[in-house]
Design an enzyme around this catalytic site. Structure first.
Site, PDB file in Angstrom:
ATOM      1  N   GLY A   1      -1.352   3.614  -9.715  1.00 48.13           N
ATOM      2  CA  GLY A   1      -0.008   3.209 -10.189  1.00 48.13           C
ATOM      3  C   GLY A   1       0.868   2.924  -8.893  1.00 48.13           C
ATOM      4  O   GLY A   1       1.706   2.454  -9.009  1.00 48.13           O
TER       5      GLY A   1
ATOM      6  N   LEU B   1      -0.046  -6.974   7.708  1.00 51.42           N
ATOM      7  CA  LEU B   1      -0.345  -7.394   9.170  1.00 51.42           C
ATOM      8  C   LEU B   1      -1.588  -6.536   9.543  1.00 51.42           C
ATOM      9  O   LEU B   1      -1.370  -5.366   9.620  1.00 51.42           O
ATOM     10  CB  LEU B   1       0.821  -7.160  10.230  1.00 51.42           C
ATOM     11  CG  LEU B   1       0.518  -7.501  11.901  1.00 51.42           C
ATOM     12  CD1 LEU B   1       0.620  -8.861  12.042  1.00 51.42           C
ATOM     13  CD2 LEU B   1       1.450  -6.729  12.770  1.00 51.42           C
ATOM     14  N   GLY B   2      -2.634  -7.165  10.098  1.00 46.80           N
ATOM     15  CA  GLY B   2      -3.596  -6.347  10.676  1.00 46.80           C
ATOM     16  C   GLY B   2      -3.532  -6.217  12.139  1.00 46.80           C
ATOM     17  O   GLY B   2      -2.976  -7.118  12.688  1.00 46.80           O
TER      18      GLY B   2
ATOM     19  N   ASP C   1      -1.688  -2.395   8.540  1.00 44.51           N
ATOM     20  CA  ASP C   1      -3.011  -1.960   8.462  1.00 44.51           C
ATOM     21  C   ASP C   1      -3.358  -1.806   9.966  1.00 44.51           C
ATOM     22  O   ASP C   1      -3.583  -2.357  10.629  1.00 44.51           O
ATOM     23  CB  ASP C   1      -3.797  -2.794   7.807  1.00 44.51           C
ATOM     24  CG  ASP C   1      -5.350  -2.152   7.983  1.00 44.51           C
ATOM     25  OD1 ASP C   1      -5.739  -1.491   7.154  1.00 44.51           O
ATOM     26  OD2 ASP C   1      -6.275  -2.717   8.991  1.00 44.51           O
TER      27      ASP C   1
ATOM     28  N   TYR D   1      -8.518   1.923  16.364  1.00 42.25           N
ATOM     29  CA  TYR D   1      -8.076   0.719  17.140  1.00 42.25           C
ATOM     30  C   TYR D   1      -7.150   1.134  18.216  1.00 42.25           C
ATOM     31  O   TYR D   1      -6.684   0.430  19.171  1.00 42.25           O
ATOM     32  CB  TYR D   1      -7.025  -0.007  16.220  1.00 42.25           C
ATOM     33  CG  TYR D   1      -7.535  -0.509  15.042  1.00 42.25           C
ATOM     34  CD1 TYR D   1      -8.999  -0.644  14.648  1.00 42.25           C
ATOM     35  CD2 TYR D   1      -6.765  -1.229  14.005  1.00 42.25           C
ATOM     36  CE1 TYR D   1      -9.487  -1.159  13.563  1.00 42.25           C
ATOM     37  CE2 TYR D   1      -7.210  -1.648  12.662  1.00 42.25           C
ATOM     38  CZ  TYR D   1      -8.745  -1.511  12.713  1.00 42.25           C
ATOM     39  OH  TYR D   1      -9.194  -2.255  11.421  1.00 42.25           O
TER      40      TYR D   1
ATOM     41  N   LYS E   1      -6.994   4.588   9.106  1.00 38.30           N
ATOM     42  CA  LYS E   1      -8.201   4.964   8.460  1.00 38.30           C
ATOM     43  C   LYS E   1      -8.934   6.001   9.490  1.00 38.30           C
ATOM     44  O   LYS E   1      -8.357   6.210  10.742  1.00 38.30           O
ATOM     45  CB  LYS E   1      -9.101   3.620   9.084  1.00 38.30           C
ATOM     46  CG  LYS E   1      -8.734   2.125   8.387  1.00 38.30           C
ATOM     47  CD  LYS E   1      -9.735   1.230   8.425  1.00 38.30           C
ATOM     48  CE  LYS E   1      -8.985   0.038   8.226  1.00 38.30           C
ATOM     49  NZ  LYS E   1      -8.175  -0.521   9.212  1.00 38.30           N
TER      50      LYS E   1
ATOM     51  N   HIS F   1     -13.306   4.894   7.094  1.00 40.10           N
ATOM     52  CA  HIS F   1     -13.544   3.346   7.985  1.00 40.10           C
ATOM     53  C   HIS F   1     -14.635   2.902   7.648  1.00 40.10           C
ATOM     54  O   HIS F   1     -15.020   1.717   7.830  1.00 40.10           O
ATOM     55  CB  HIS F   1     -13.211   3.623   9.514  1.00 40.10           C
ATOM     56  CG  HIS F   1     -12.763   2.298  10.183  1.00 40.10           C
ATOM     57  ND1 HIS F   1     -11.921   2.514  11.249  1.00 40.10           N
ATOM     58  CD2 HIS F   1     -13.180   1.208  10.181  1.00 40.10           C
ATOM     59  CE1 HIS F   1     -11.732   1.143  11.656  1.00 40.10           C
ATOM     60  NE2 HIS F   1     -12.660   0.446  11.244  1.00 40.10           N
TER      61      HIS F   1
END
Ligand code: A2P
Length: 293
Positions: free
Chosen positions: A8, A16-17, A42, A47, A72, A105
């Site tokens: 929901g 945006l990555g 994201d 990273y 992640k 991930h």
């Protein structure tokens, strides 16, 4: 444009990555995106730029609840207690007190017991209101089956490699069957042209079919690919650190692909993966330690 997840919660379809966005460029990229209208970012522990994502969000001046933050858990933090602690690390770096979407991930099938324990920690975080939705990334249908057997909450999202040259119809179908939203990583095929990711790959950005559809609509190949994801009901998280391309990638709400365009793009699938195979154990990567906040 929002998508309602299976619990929901609503999520902006386009985000945006920041995979491979150097930390020193990430704050500005996030600020550019938020000023261009994005409301979804994201990132990932792996990273190494969660802190800069948080800085970019704060610098935008937008209230926390207006930005959908997805991050992640890395494999080295799998396990129940470790994953609860991974939430502390992620929120500490981002400078927030809840996450919108927290996902595993990788399926890391050689340690699936720890994967299940990690997912159970996500269920706890969800029940406590410390995350608003939970999910997975790079899970193939056989990984999903094993996960669903051992856990209670169906993932809201499965983020997978997905661009016109690798559209993973069977994974999309399995996701849909379970009520899991498919989210595309490398949605404009960056993985087909990133330097150092293997030579002799066909660059989807230079595909002639996409070029002719782009011409017809007066749009770029990247915009056509993003429209294709949105019209087929997927979330997409294009990466860019360039302000003009960040804005271009969000300027996809004023045109529509027709059925023929969608069919032609669907037909470009080569069935060949460009990124890592989720069933291959990459111990050198998996063991990477995620620093404390
Ligand atoms: P840059 O950051 O210099 O813009 P993906 O998200 O599919 O992996 O694609 C990311 C890659 O595509 C990056 O190399 C990014 O470079 C590039 N890119 C992002 N947006 C566009 C665009 N609109 N046109 C061309 N290249 C783009």
């Amino acid at each position: 444009m929002n998508i309602t997840l299976n619990n929901g919660i609503t999520m902006p379809a386009l985000g945006l990555g920041v995979f491979q966005s150097p930390p020193e460029e990430t704050t500005a990229a996030v600020q550019s995106a938020l000023s261009a209208g994005y409301r979804h970012i994201d990132t990932a522990a792996a990273y190494g730029n969660e802190r800069e994502v948080g800085e970019g969000i704060r610098a935008s001046g937008l209230p926390r609840q207006e930005v959908f933050i997805e991050t992640k858990v890395w494999v080295s933090d799998y396990g129940y207690d470790q994953t609860l602690h991974a939430w502390e690390k992620a929120t500490g770096k981002l400078g927030v007190d809840y996450l919108d979407l927290f996902i595993l991930h990788q399926p890391a099938p050689d340690r699936f017991g720890q994967v299940i324990a990690a997912y159970k920690a996500l269920e706890t975080l969800l029940a406590d209101g410390r995350v608003r939705a939970i999910g997975v990334s790079n899970f193939m249908p056989h990984h999903l089956e094993k996960l669903l057997e051992a856990t209670d909450v169906v993932p809201a999202v499965n983020q997978i490699e997905l661009h016109p040259y690798f559209s993973q119809a069977e994974v999309q179908a399995a996701n849909a069957r379970h009520g899991i939203l498919t989210q595309a990583w490398s949605p404009i095929g960056g993985i087909t042209f990133y330097p150092g990711w293997g030579e002799e790959r066909r660059n989807v950005m230079e595909d002639p079919t996409l070029a002719s559809i782009a011409d017809k609509h007066g749009k770029s190949a990247a915009q056509v690919m993003l429209r294709w994801h949105l019209q087929e009901g997927r979330s997409a998280i294009p990466k860019s650190t360039n302000p003009a391309r960040i804005a271009q990638n969000f300027d996809v709400f004023g045109f529509e692909l027709d059925a023929e365009d969608l069919t032609a793009i669907d037909a470009l699938d080569t069935g060949v993966r460009n990124g890592p195979d989720p069933d291959v154990i990459r111990e050198d990567r998996f063991s990477m330690v995620i620093p404390e906040a």
